[in-house]
Design a protein around this motif. Structure first.
Motif, PDB file in Angstrom:
ATOM      1  N   TRP A  29     -14.789   9.194   2.098  1.00 14.63           N
ATOM      2  CA  TRP A  29     -14.633   8.441   3.349  1.00 14.63           C
ATOM      3  C   TRP A  29     -13.158   8.184   3.626  1.00 14.63           C
ATOM      4  O   TRP A  29     -12.677   8.375   4.753  1.00 14.63           O
ATOM      5  CB  TRP A  29     -15.398   7.121   3.230  1.00 14.63           C
ATOM      6  CG  TRP A  29     -15.608   6.392   4.515  1.00 14.63           C
ATOM      7  CD1 TRP A  29     -14.694   5.652   5.195  1.00 14.63           C
ATOM      8  CD2 TRP A  29     -16.818   6.335   5.278  1.00 14.63           C
ATOM      9  NE1 TRP A  29     -15.254   5.124   6.332  1.00 14.63           N
ATOM     10  CE2 TRP A  29     -16.553   5.526   6.404  1.00 14.63           C
ATOM     11  CE3 TRP A  29     -18.083   6.866   5.114  1.00 14.63           C
ATOM     12  CZ2 TRP A  29     -17.528   5.242   7.360  1.00 14.63           C
ATOM     13  CZ3 TRP A  29     -19.051   6.587   6.061  1.00 14.63           C
ATOM     14  CH2 TRP A  29     -18.771   5.791   7.173  1.00 14.63           C
ATOM     15  N   LEU A  30     -12.454   7.733   2.597  1.00 13.27           N
ATOM     16  CA  LEU A  30     -11.040   7.396   2.771  1.00 13.27           C
ATOM     17  C   LEU A  30     -10.178   8.630   2.989  1.00 13.27           C
ATOM     18  O   LEU A  30      -9.270   8.624   3.829  1.00 13.27           O
ATOM     19  CB  LEU A  30     -10.558   6.611   1.547  1.00 13.27           C
ATOM     20  CG  LEU A  30     -11.168   5.208   1.391  1.00 13.27           C
ATOM     21  CD1 LEU A  30     -10.958   4.689  -0.019  1.00 13.27           C
ATOM     22  CD2 LEU A  30     -10.591   4.250   2.419  1.00 13.27           C
ATOM     23  N   VAL A  36      -4.889   6.720   2.030  1.00 15.45           N
ATOM     24  CA  VAL A  36      -4.668   7.602   0.875  1.00 15.45           C
ATOM     25  C   VAL A  36      -4.558   6.771  -0.403  1.00 15.45           C
ATOM     26  O   VAL A  36      -5.118   7.133  -1.450  1.00 15.45           O
ATOM     27  CB  VAL A  36      -3.408   8.463   1.086  1.00 15.45           C
ATOM     28  CG1 VAL A  36      -3.039   9.207  -0.197  1.00 15.45           C
ATOM     29  CG2 VAL A  36      -3.629   9.453   2.217  1.00 15.45           C
ATOM     30  N   GLY A  37      -3.853   5.657  -0.327  1.00 15.65           N
ATOM     31  CA  GLY A  37      -3.755   4.773  -1.495  1.00 15.65           C
ATOM     32  C   GLY A  37      -5.111   4.259  -1.927  1.00 15.65           C
ATOM     33  O   GLY A  37      -5.421   4.192  -3.127  1.00 15.65           O
ATOM     34  N   ALA A  38      -5.936   3.919  -0.954  1.00 17.46           N
ATOM     35  CA  ALA A  38      -7.287   3.445  -1.279  1.00 17.46           C
ATOM     36  C   ALA A  38      -8.110   4.558  -1.926  1.00 17.46           C
ATOM     37  O   ALA A  38      -8.863   4.318  -2.877  1.00 17.46           O
ATOM     38  CB  ALA A  38      -7.973   2.933  -0.014  1.00 17.46           C
ATOM     39  N   ALA A  39      -7.967   5.789  -1.422  1.00 18.96           N
ATOM     40  CA  ALA A  39      -8.699   6.921  -2.004  1.00 18.96           C
ATOM     41  C   ALA A  39      -8.284   7.140  -3.456  1.00 18.96           C
ATOM     42  O   ALA A  39      -9.117   7.391  -4.338  1.00 18.96           O
ATOM     43  CB  ALA A  39      -8.454   8.185  -1.177  1.00 18.96           C
ATOM     44  N   ILE A  40      -6.982   7.053  -3.717  1.00 18.26           N
ATOM     45  CA  ILE A  40      -6.492   7.190  -5.091  1.00 18.26           C
ATOM     46  C   ILE A  40      -7.065   6.077  -5.962  1.00 18.26           C
ATOM     47  O   ILE A  40      -7.518   6.302  -7.091  1.00 18.26           O
ATOM     48  CB  ILE A  40      -4.949   7.154  -5.117  1.00 18.26           C
ATOM     49  CG1 ILE A  40      -4.377   8.367  -4.387  1.00 18.26           C
ATOM     50  CG2 ILE A  40      -4.431   7.101  -6.550  1.00 18.26           C
ATOM     51  CD1 ILE A  40      -2.878   8.282  -4.149  1.00 18.26           C
ATOM     52  N   GLY A  41      -7.067   4.862  -5.431  1.00 17.87           N
ATOM     53  CA  GLY A  41      -7.562   3.719  -6.194  1.00 17.87           C
ATOM     54  C   GLY A  41      -9.022   3.845  -6.566  1.00 17.87           C
ATOM     55  O   GLY A  41      -9.425   3.480  -7.677  1.00 17.87           O
ATOM     56  N   VAL A  42      -9.842   4.364  -5.650  1.00 22.71           N
ATOM     57  CA  VAL A  42     -11.272   4.522  -5.925  1.00 22.71           C
ATOM     58  C   VAL A  42     -11.494   5.430  -7.129  1.00 22.71           C
ATOM     59  O   VAL A  42     -12.227   5.093  -8.066  1.00 22.71           O
ATOM     60  CB  VAL A  42     -12.000   5.090  -4.688  1.00 22.71           C
ATOM     61  CG1 VAL A  42     -13.366   5.623  -5.071  1.00 22.71           C
ATOM     62  CG2 VAL A  42     -12.163   4.005  -3.634  1.00 22.71           C
ATOM     63  N   LEU A  43     -10.860   6.613  -7.109  1.00 18.75           N
ATOM     64  CA  LEU A  43     -11.070   7.559  -8.205  1.00 18.75           C
ATOM     65  C   LEU A  43     -10.434   7.072  -9.500  1.00 18.75           C
ATOM     66  O   LEU A  43     -11.028   7.187 -10.579  1.00 18.75           O
ATOM     67  CB  LEU A  43     -10.498   8.925  -7.833  1.00 18.75           C
ATOM     68  CG  LEU A  43     -11.277   9.737  -6.796  1.00 18.75           C
ATOM     69  CD1 LEU A  43     -10.740  11.159  -6.765  1.00 18.75           C
ATOM     70  CD2 LEU A  43     -12.761   9.769  -7.096  1.00 18.75           C
ATOM     71  N   LEU A  44      -9.235   6.558  -9.400  1.00 18.46           N
ATOM     72  CA  LEU A  44      -8.527   6.110 -10.600  1.00 18.46           C
ATOM     73  C   LEU A  44      -9.317   5.031 -11.334  1.00 18.46           C
ATOM     74  O   LEU A  44      -9.503   5.096 -12.555  1.00 18.46           O
ATOM     75  CB  LEU A  44      -7.145   5.584 -10.211  1.00 18.46           C
ATOM     76  CG  LEU A  44      -6.268   5.062 -11.354  1.00 18.46           C
ATOM     77  CD1 LEU A  44      -5.896   6.202 -12.296  1.00 18.46           C
ATOM     78  CD2 LEU A  44      -5.018   4.387 -10.803  1.00 18.46           C
ATOM     79  N   VAL A  45      -9.806   4.050 -10.593  1.00 18.82           N
ATOM     80  CA  VAL A  45     -10.512   2.923 -11.217  1.00 18.82           C
ATOM     81  C   VAL A  45     -11.917   3.314 -11.653  1.00 18.82           C
ATOM     82  O   VAL A  45     -12.338   3.030 -12.781  1.00 18.82           O
ATOM     83  CB  VAL A  45     -10.557   1.719 -10.248  1.00 18.82           C
ATOM     84  CG1 VAL A  45     -11.467   0.626 -10.790  1.00 18.82           C
ATOM     85  CG2 VAL A  45      -9.152   1.169 -10.044  1.00 18.82           C
ATOM     86  N   SER A  46     -12.664   3.999 -10.774  1.00 21.91           N
ATOM     87  CA  SER A  46     -14.078   4.256 -11.033  1.00 21.91           C
ATOM     88  C   SER A  46     -14.327   5.391 -12.012  1.00 21.91           C
ATOM     89  O   SER A  46     -15.298   5.347 -12.773  1.00 21.91           O
ATOM     90  CB  SER A  46     -14.802   4.565  -9.715  1.00 21.91           C
ATOM     91  OG  SER A  46     -14.652   3.514  -8.807  1.00 21.91           O
TER      92      SER A  46
END
Length: 699
Positions: free
Chosen positions: A49-50, A655-665
Motif C-alpha cells: 500500500w505504501l 517510502v519511510g513507512a514502507a521501509i518501517g513495515v518490512l524492517l519491523v515486521s
C-alpha cells in the motif's frame, strides 16, 4: 490567515481519506481469510500500500500531460475510479487465489507478496496519485494554497474512517456493506466540487454507485468456493466464519482455516484420554478450543464442571447449533479470550486442555509461551494436568521441527516437573508435577473407560520406542518461547521460506539497493521525514503485535490502533504549521522526543509480563503520531512548500513507512523480539536527530 477558496477540494480529500483507510482495513480481513490468519500478511499489505501510494504520489509531481491537467471533472472521475477499484479489489482478493495457486496448498512468501501486490496495486496507486493531484486542483484556484492543509484534510479523513470502522462498521456490517457506507461521503462530496460534472464524470458516478450496489447484493456469492456446500456464512467482529458440509462432514472455517470438524473420533480420544487418564478424579476441567467428538469423551469421566472457552460468541453458538460441540452435564460455554479469562478468575482446575491449531500465528502462539504456561500452572489443582499439542511428526524429525518441540518442551519444563511428549495424530505435550504414565490403555482400563480408537489401534500409534525417540529429540540448549521474544514465530518464519525452497537474501538485497538509490536522491529534510514515517509505522506495527500477544483478537482492534496512530498526526500537523521559530531546532526536538518515547515504551515492556493495559498502547500511539505529524509541515516549510516539494515530502513519508513495515515486521520482531525492535526504532530516530542538526533553515 484567511482560508483560500478551494472549490470543495478539501471535502473530497477528507472523504477520500475516510474511504481509503476503511478499504485498507476491509482488505486486511480478506487477505487474512485467504492466508490462514498469518499476521505477516498485514505487514505485506501495508508495505505494498505504501510503496504503490508513494509511486502514485511521485507520478503526480509536476503533471504536464494535457490529458491529466488538474481539473475538477478529472478529480471527480478519479474519485469514482477509486470506488470501482475498491469493489474490484475485494473481489480479486477472494477469487484470484484459487485461480493462481492450487486450491488448499500453502503459498510461499514471494508468491504471497506478489499476490498482495497485484491485487492491491490499482487502488493504492490511485490513492497515492489523488492526494497531490487534489493539491494541484486547489492551486489552480489559489496559487498560494498551503500544501499542509491538504495533508491535514487527508489525515482528518483517515482518522474519521478508522474510527467509524473500528467503533461501528466492524461490529455490524459485512465487507461490501462497509464499502458502500464509507464511499457514500466521497460520492456526496463530488456534488460540492465546483465545475466537476460533465458527461464523463456523471457516467463514472453512476458506474461507481452500481458497483457498490452489486457488491452488497451478491456478497455471499462473491465468497471463494469451498469443497462442499456452504450452509452458513457470517462476518463476526473477530473474523469470517463459514460452515461447510461435505459427505456428512461438517467443518467450521474461521478466516479460511478449518478450525473444527464434526467427525474426528481418533483425535478426540487422544486429546482427551492422554491427559485425563493421568488424573485420579478429574472434576473441574477447562477446555480451550475443541475437536469434534471431544465432549462425548470428556463426559466419560463424569466431571462436575466443564468450562469451554471460545473467544468468539458467534462461533460458539454455531458450534453448538451444528453439533460440533455436544452439550454435556456441567458444560459452560464462556465467550472470552482464554488468557484474559484465566487472568480474572481464581478457580483451580484438575485439567486444562488446549486444543488449538499449530502455533504459526501470533494469535495462536500466545497460548504456547512461558507467559501462558505460567498462567495455566497457577490455575491447576494439586496433581492436575496441562496438555497442548502441535502437528504430529513421523519417524524423521526435521531440524526446524526439533527446535520447535525442544523450545516448547523447555518452556513447559520451567513450570512443570514432568513434561512428556506423546505421539499420535498430534504431538501431545502432557505436563504435570507428578509422574506421567504412558500406558494409556491400562490406565483407562483401571478407570473403566471404554474407547474405540485407542484400544483397537493403539500399538501402532504410541509405543515405548516412539515415546523415547521423541523425548530424546528434545535439545535442552534451545531457548524458551516468550511472549515478547516469540522463538516459535521465528522458526515458523524461517520454515516458511524453507518449505518452498525460498531465501529472503535476494529480496533483502534488491530492496536495500532500491532504498540506497532513493536515499541518494533526497534532501536532508526529506531524510528526517523518511525516518519519521519509518518510526511511526514501525511503532504502529510493534503496538499491533503487542496487542495480539496480550489480547489475541487483533482484527477487532486493528482499526482502533490505526486510529490512534493517525489521530495524533492532525493536531501535530496543525501545531507544526503554526510554528514560527527555528525550524532546524524544532526538527531536532521532535526527533529527540520520539527517541525518548520509544525508550520509555521499551522500559514499560521490560516491566510488563502477563499483560499491558490497552490504554498504554493508545497513549503511546497518540504521542508518537503527534510528534510525527508536527515534523511534516516543518519539513515542508524548510523545503519551500512548492507543489514539487509537497510531492517529494509525501513520497519520503510513504517510502519511510514502507521501509518501517518490512524492517519491523519481517526482521526485527521475528529475529530480535518486540523489545529490541522498539530499541532499534529509537536508534533510527537518534541518527535522524544528528542529520537534523545539519539542516540549513532559510528562515
Amino acid at each position: 490567515m484567511k482560508r483560500p477558496d478551494d472549490g470543495g477540494v478539501r471535502g473530497v480529500v477528507v472523504a477520500t481519506g475516510i474511504a481509503s483507510v476503511a478499504v485498507q482495513l476491509v482488505c486486511v480481513r480478506e487477505y487474512l481469510a485467504q492466508f490462514q490468519g498469518n499476521e505477516i500478511v498485514i505487514a505485506l499489505i501495508f508495505f505494498c500500500w505504501l510503496v504503490f501510494g508513494g509511486i502514485g504520489t511521485v507520478a503526480a509531481k509536476g503533471i504536464r500531460n494535457r490529458a491529466l491537467r488538474p481539473s475538477p471533472p478529472l478529480l471527480a472521475i478519479l474519485s469514482c475510479l477509486l470506488v470501482i477499484f475498491a469493489v474490484g479489489q475485494v473481489v480479486a482478493i477472494r477469487w484470484l487465489r484459487d485461480l493462481i495457486f492450487l486450491h488448499g496448498t500453502s503459498v510461499g512468501f514471494f508468491p504471497t507478496l506478489g499476490y498482495v501486490a497485484v491485487t492491491i496495486l490499482p487502488f493504492a496507486l490511485l490513492v497515492g496519485f489523488v492526494l497531490p493531484y487534489s493539491l494541484s486542483v486547489a492551486r489552480c484556484r489559489s496559487t498560494r494554497y498551503p500544501g499542509n492543509w491538504v495533508y491535514m484534510a487527508d489525515n482528518a479523513g483517515d482518522v474519521a474512517g478508522a474510527a467509524v470502522f473500528s467503533f461501528a462498521l466492524v461490529h455490524w456490517l459485512t465487507p461490501f456493506q462497509t464499502l458502500l457506507v464509507v464511499h457514500l461521503p466521497l460520492l456526496a462530496s463530488l456534488f460540492r466540487l465546483e465545475s466537476a460534472f460533465c458527461r464523463r464524470s456523471a457516467a463514472a458516478l453512476i458506474t461507481a454507485m452500481l458497483a457498490l450496489g452489486a457488491g452488497v447484493a451478491f456478497e455471499d456469492r462473491l465468497l471463494p468456493a469451498r469443497e462442499g456446500r456452504r450452509i452458513h456464512y457470517a462476518e463476526s467482529r473477530y473474523g469470517r466464519i463459514e460452515v461447510v458440509e461435505s459427505e456428512n462432514l461438517v467443518t467450521v472455517f474461521c478466516d479460511g482455516v478449518p478450525s473444527l470438524f464434526s467427525q474426528d473420533q481418533a483425535l478426540a480420544e487422544e486429546i482427551v484420554h492422554f491427559p485425563l487418564s493421568q488424573v485420579d478424579r478429574p472434576r473441574r476441567l477447562l477446555l480451550i478450543s475443541a475437536v469434534g467428538g471431544m465432549m462425548a469423551e470428556v463426559a466419560k469421566y463424569r466431571p462436575e464442571r466443564v468450562d469451554y472457552v471460545e473467544l468468539d460468541p458467534l462461533a460458539a453458538r454455531l458450534q453448538l447449533r451444528f453439533g460440533l460441540v455436544e452439550p454435556i452435564d456441567g458444560l459452560t460455554v464462556i465467550a472470552q479470550d482464554a488468557r484474559a479469562y484465566l487472568s480474572q478468575i481464581s478457580t483451580r482446575y484438575d485439567a486444562i486442555l488446549v486444543t488449538l491449531a499449530e502455533p504459526e500465528t501470533f494469535q495462536v502462539n500466545r497460548f504456547y509461551t512461558a507467559g501462558f504456561f505460567e498462567l495455566a500452572k497457577k490455575h491447576l489443582a494439586p496433581g492436575g494436568v496441562f496438555s497442548f499439542g502441535i502437528d504430529g511428526v513421523a519417524d524423521y524429525i526435521s531440524e526446524t521441527r526439533q527446535q520447535k518441540l525442544s523450545s516448547l518442551a523447555n518452556t513447559a519444563g520451567t513450570y512443570f516437573n514432568h513434561v512428556m511428549l506423546m505421539p499420535g495424530q498430534r504431538l501431545l505435550f502432557v505436563c504435570r508435577d507428578r509422574p506421567i504414565g504412558t500406558d494409556i490403555p491400562a490406565l483407562l482400563e483401571q478407570k473403566g473407560i471404554d474407547t474405540r480408537h485407542i484400544r483397537r489401534y493403539y500399538a501402532g500409534d504410541l509405543t515405548g520406542q516412539r515415546i523415547r525417540q521423541l523425548n530424546d529429540a528434545v535439545d535442552p540448549g534451545i531457548g524458551q518461547n516468550l511472549d515478547l521474544s516469540p522463538r516459535l514465530m521465528r522458526l515458523s518464519f524461517v520454515g516458511w521460506f524453507a518449505r518452498h525452497g525460498e531465501s529472503p537474501r535476494w529480496f533483502a538485497l534488491v530492496l536495500s539497493a532500491a532504498v540506497l538509490a532513493y536515499l541518494t536522491r533526497i534532501s536532508r529534510p526529506q531524510w528526517v521525514l523518511l525516518t519519521t514515517g519509518c518510526v511511526n509505522i514501525g511503532a504502529e506495527m510493534v503496538a499491533i503485535f503487542i496487542f495480539q500477544v496480550f489480547y489475541g483478537y487483533i482484527y477487532l482492534q486493528i482499526g482502533v490502533l490505526v486510529t490512534v496512530f493517525l489521530a495524533g498526526l492532525l493536531p501535530g500537523a496543525w501545531a507544526g504549521g503554526r510554528f514560527a521559530g527555528n525550524r532546524r531546532r524544532a526538527l531536532m526536538i521532535g526527533d529527540l522526543l520520539l527517541c525518548l518515547l520509544l525508550l520509555m515504551f521499551a522500559l514499560i515492556l521490560v516491566v510488563a509480563r502477563q499483560g499491558m493495559p490497552a490504554m498504554v498502547l493508545y497513549g503511546f500511539g497518540l504521542a508518537v503520531s503527534f510528534c510525527c505529524g508536527f515534523q511534516f509541515p516543518v519539513v515542508l516549510m524548510v523545503s519551500g512548500d512548492s507543489t514539487a516539494a509537497a510531492a517529494n515530502s509525501f513520497s519520503a513519508d510513504l517510502v519511510g513507512a514502507a521501509i518501517g513495515v518490512l524492517l519491523v515486521s519481517l526482521v526485527l520482531i521475528p529475529f530480535l523480539g518486540l523489545l529490541w525492535a522498539t530499541l532499534c526504532l529509537a536508534g533510527i530516530k537518534l541518527g535522524s536527530f544528528l542529520v537534523a542538526g545539519t539542516i540549513h533553515d532559510p528562515s
